[in-house]
Design a protein around this motif. Structure first.
Motif, PDB file in Angstrom:
ATOM      1  N   ARG A   1      -6.805  -4.424   5.736  1.00  0.00           N
ATOM      2  CA  ARG A   1      -6.819  -5.487   4.692  1.00  0.00           C
ATOM      3  C   ARG A   1      -5.251  -5.397   3.884  1.00  0.00           C
ATOM      4  N   ARG A   2      -5.077  -4.070   3.371  1.00  0.00           N
ATOM      5  CA  ARG A   2      -4.042  -3.822   2.612  1.00  0.00           C
ATOM      6  C   ARG A   2      -2.510  -3.881   3.402  1.00  0.00           C
ATOM      7  N   LEU A   3      -2.905  -3.299   4.655  1.00  0.00           N
ATOM      8  CA  LEU A   3      -1.587  -3.462   5.455  1.00  0.00           C
ATOM      9  C   LEU A   3      -1.183  -4.804   5.988  1.00  0.00           C
TER      10      LEU A   3
ATOM     11  N   ALA B   1       0.334  -1.743  -3.976  1.00  0.00           N
ATOM     12  CA  ALA B   1       1.251  -0.793  -3.447  1.00  0.00           C
ATOM     13  C   ALA B   1       0.873   0.641  -3.901  1.00  0.00           C
ATOM     14  N   ALA B   2       0.900   0.807  -5.132  1.00  0.00           N
ATOM     15  CA  ALA B   2       0.720   2.409  -5.597  1.00  0.00           C
ATOM     16  C   ALA B   2      -0.489   3.028  -4.962  1.00  0.00           C
TER      17      ALA B   2
ATOM     18  N   LEU C   1       7.130   4.554  -1.463  1.00  0.00           N
ATOM     19  CA  LEU C   1       8.029   5.390  -1.022  1.00  0.00           C
ATOM     20  C   LEU C   1       7.636   5.966   0.405  1.00  0.00           C
ATOM     21  N   ALA C   2       6.354   6.126   0.170  1.00  0.00           N
ATOM     22  CA  ALA C   2       5.651   6.930   1.387  1.00  0.00           C
ATOM     23  C   ALA C   2       5.483   5.745   2.766  1.00  0.00           C
ATOM     24  N   ILE C   3       5.337   4.707   2.164  1.00  0.00           N
ATOM     25  CA  ILE C   3       5.398   3.693   3.333  1.00  0.00           C
ATOM     26  C   ILE C   3       6.703   3.364   3.911  1.00  0.00           C
TER      27      ILE C   3
END
Length: 533
Positions: A13-15, A28-29, A79-81
């Motif tokens: 869902r988040r993606l 996002a965080a 950043l990680a994404i």
């Protein structure tokens, strides 16, 4: 529904909201932290985004009419994404609005996954990683902020990468990296596959050469070729080449959304950093006292030479220098240096050493400093009582059969088809001696490079144990007979002959000690603890 199912349903869902540009700052965080902490989530993320891209491409190719553009608010890319997106989708639309400046106080980064490089040299380096940038440090994927200094990395596939601060980069795979700010220079190894350096608006594909890239704070990238060929490209939102230009020696190009001649002077580009000479051996007087107290049967410290021989610290025979190995270092920190160039060769006594293959057991202990990824033999023990065969399947072999070997391997599966950690230490035992087969133990430690490593291998009547840096690394139980054979150590090469496979060692070797008994774990740990910087 299981907890794993709930986790992936929530992640999906988040993606979905991410690729639709609908994530708010809080979501996002949370997603950013999840991808930092969970390797399985990162794997699922890559698969999700790849599938999304393929569906998008399919729709674009099969749609009968264009879809009217629907404006979206600016997507929030943690950043990680963003680092993962660079490896899967390229940098086009995802980095169009990204701020490429490096925070003054960058967070300490954590890195996971396979080893993609090993630090070979650092000069005044300060960075955001928690570990000190000392030689031999393993690097995996994860954002690296280089705050000061110059760093030399030997990449997994053999290339040498130099990065100069201030810089921000990430190793993505064993054939690809991302440079979002700063300067980098790449020097290819002979015969290696192409390597890709992605930059904000394109990519640089090495075709067997040496070149440099520098990326400004605004994302403009300049490329210069020192030798060989490079293909500079702009890329689309899927990371695929659009415009490209083949660069030859002396050529420069600027990559934005187009390719133009670079205004930067060639002398302003970073040149590849040379590998540093091997540092002095860490084995000083304290270490020597520990070894002496364990009463080795034979022991060579490599502190001096006399008439092309290296004296022994015990009553055993000296080592004769064959070829052009060098005794390097000084001040009680000397060592043997061999390579494939001007210092190729090996050292060995003229005859075998008795009483090393008895029921009391056997230990070989030493220090090594590997400087190359090539598969190399550290020490081979041949059965001096047996000559090479005159008939049979090994009649073409002219050297004596081999009984024990210590080697530094290449990648798993390479060369001899064995499965082991990449660039691990191998200890092989054959009894009776021979030319193939045998029983192996491999270090659990991988990528053993560019630093001094303490090794001890013990063999009793039923157990083989391999210690790395004072700790038990691998062991196995096996019933192998002792044959009271006289063993001759060949140090620095697989075999003494000039013809045939040499497996030449490249690097340093020091403090080779042989014991006619099994050293205990406490002794091995005590010896390692006596080493100094």
């Amino acid at each position: 529904m299981s907890s794993d199912e709930r986790k992936y349903q929530d992640l999906s869902r988040r993606l979905s909201r991410l690729v639709d540009g609908l994530l708010d700052e809080t979501e996002a965080a949370e997603l950013d932290q999840l991808l930092r902490d969970d390797p399985d989530a990162r794997t699922y993320y890559r698969e999700f985004v790849t599938t999304h891209l393929e569906l998008e491409e399919h729709f674009e190719m099969t749609a009968g009419a264009p879809v009217p553009f629907q404006p979206r608010r600016r997507p929030i890319i943690p950043l990680a994404i963003a680092a993962l997106l660079a490896g899967v989708l390229g940098l086009g639309i995802w980095f169009a609005n990204r701020d490429f400046s490096v925070p003054t106080e960058a967070p300490v980064a954590t890195v996971t996954g396979p080893v993609l490089g090993v630090t070979a040299r650092s000069e005044g380096v300060q960075w955001n990683l928690s570990a000190a940038p000392s030689p031999g440090l393993q690097l995996r994927t994860g954002p690296v902020e280089l705050k000061s200094g110059t760093l030399l990395i030997e990449l997994a596939a053999g290339q040498l990468l130099t990065v100069r601060a201030p810089a921000a980069f990430e190793l993505l795979t064993d054939t690809e990296m991302l440079l979002t700010k700063g300067e980098a220079a790449l020097e290819m190894a002979d015969g290696e596959d192409a390597y890709i350096i992605r930059v904000p608006s394109g990519a640089v594909v090495d075709l067997g050469t040496a070149f440099a890239v520098k990326v400004s704070d605004s994302g403009v990238a300049d490329v210069h070729v020192f030798e060989g060929l490079v293909n500079a490209t702009t890329t689309d939102s899927g990371g695929r080449t659009r415009a490209d230009r083949l660069l030859h020696e002396g050529d420069s190009v600027r990559i934005t959304d187009t390719l133009v001649d670079s205004p930067e002077a060639s002398e302003t580009f970073l040149r590849p950093l040379a590998q540093e000479a091997i540092p002095p051996s860490p084995a000083g007087n304290d270490y020597a006292e520990k070894v002496r107290g364990s009463e080795p049967a034979a022991w060579w410290r490599f502190e001096s030479t006399s008439d092309d021989t290296i004296p022994s610290e015990t009553a055993s025979a000296p080592l004769k220098i064959n070829g052009t190995p060098l005794v390097a270092g000084s001040g009680g920190r000397g060592f043997l240096l061999t390579d494939k160039g001007q210092h190729s060769g090996f050292v060995a006594p003229d005859a075998g050493i008795p009483e090393l293959d008895t029921e009391s057991g056997f230990t070989v202990e030493m220090l090594v400093h590997p400087t190359a990824k090539d598969y190399g033999s550290i020490v081979i023990f041949e059965n001096f009582d047996r000559e090479s065969p005159k008939t049979g399947p090994f009649s073409h072999v002219k050297h004596r059969p081999q009984q024990i070997a210590l080697e530094r391997m290449g990648r798993r599966g390479n060369h001899i088809g064995h499965i082991h950690p990449d660039f691990a230490i191998r200890a092989l035992t054959r009894t009776p001696a021979g030319y193939d087969g045998g029983v192996n133990v491999y270090s659990n430690e991988a990528y053993l490079l560019h630093r001094w490593i303490h090794i001890a291998f013990t063999r009793s009547g039923s157990e083989l144990r391999l210690y790395i840096d004072g700790r038990l690394s691998d062991e196995m139980t096996t019933e192998l007979p002792f044959l009271n054979a006289t063993l001759r150590p060949i140090i620095g090469r697989l075999q003494p002959l000039e013809k045939g496979e040499k497996r030449q060692w490249q690097g340093g070797i020091d403090e080779v000690a042989l014991y006619s008994r099994v050293l205990g774990a406490d002794e091995v740990r005590d010896h390692f603890g006596a080493l100094s910087e």
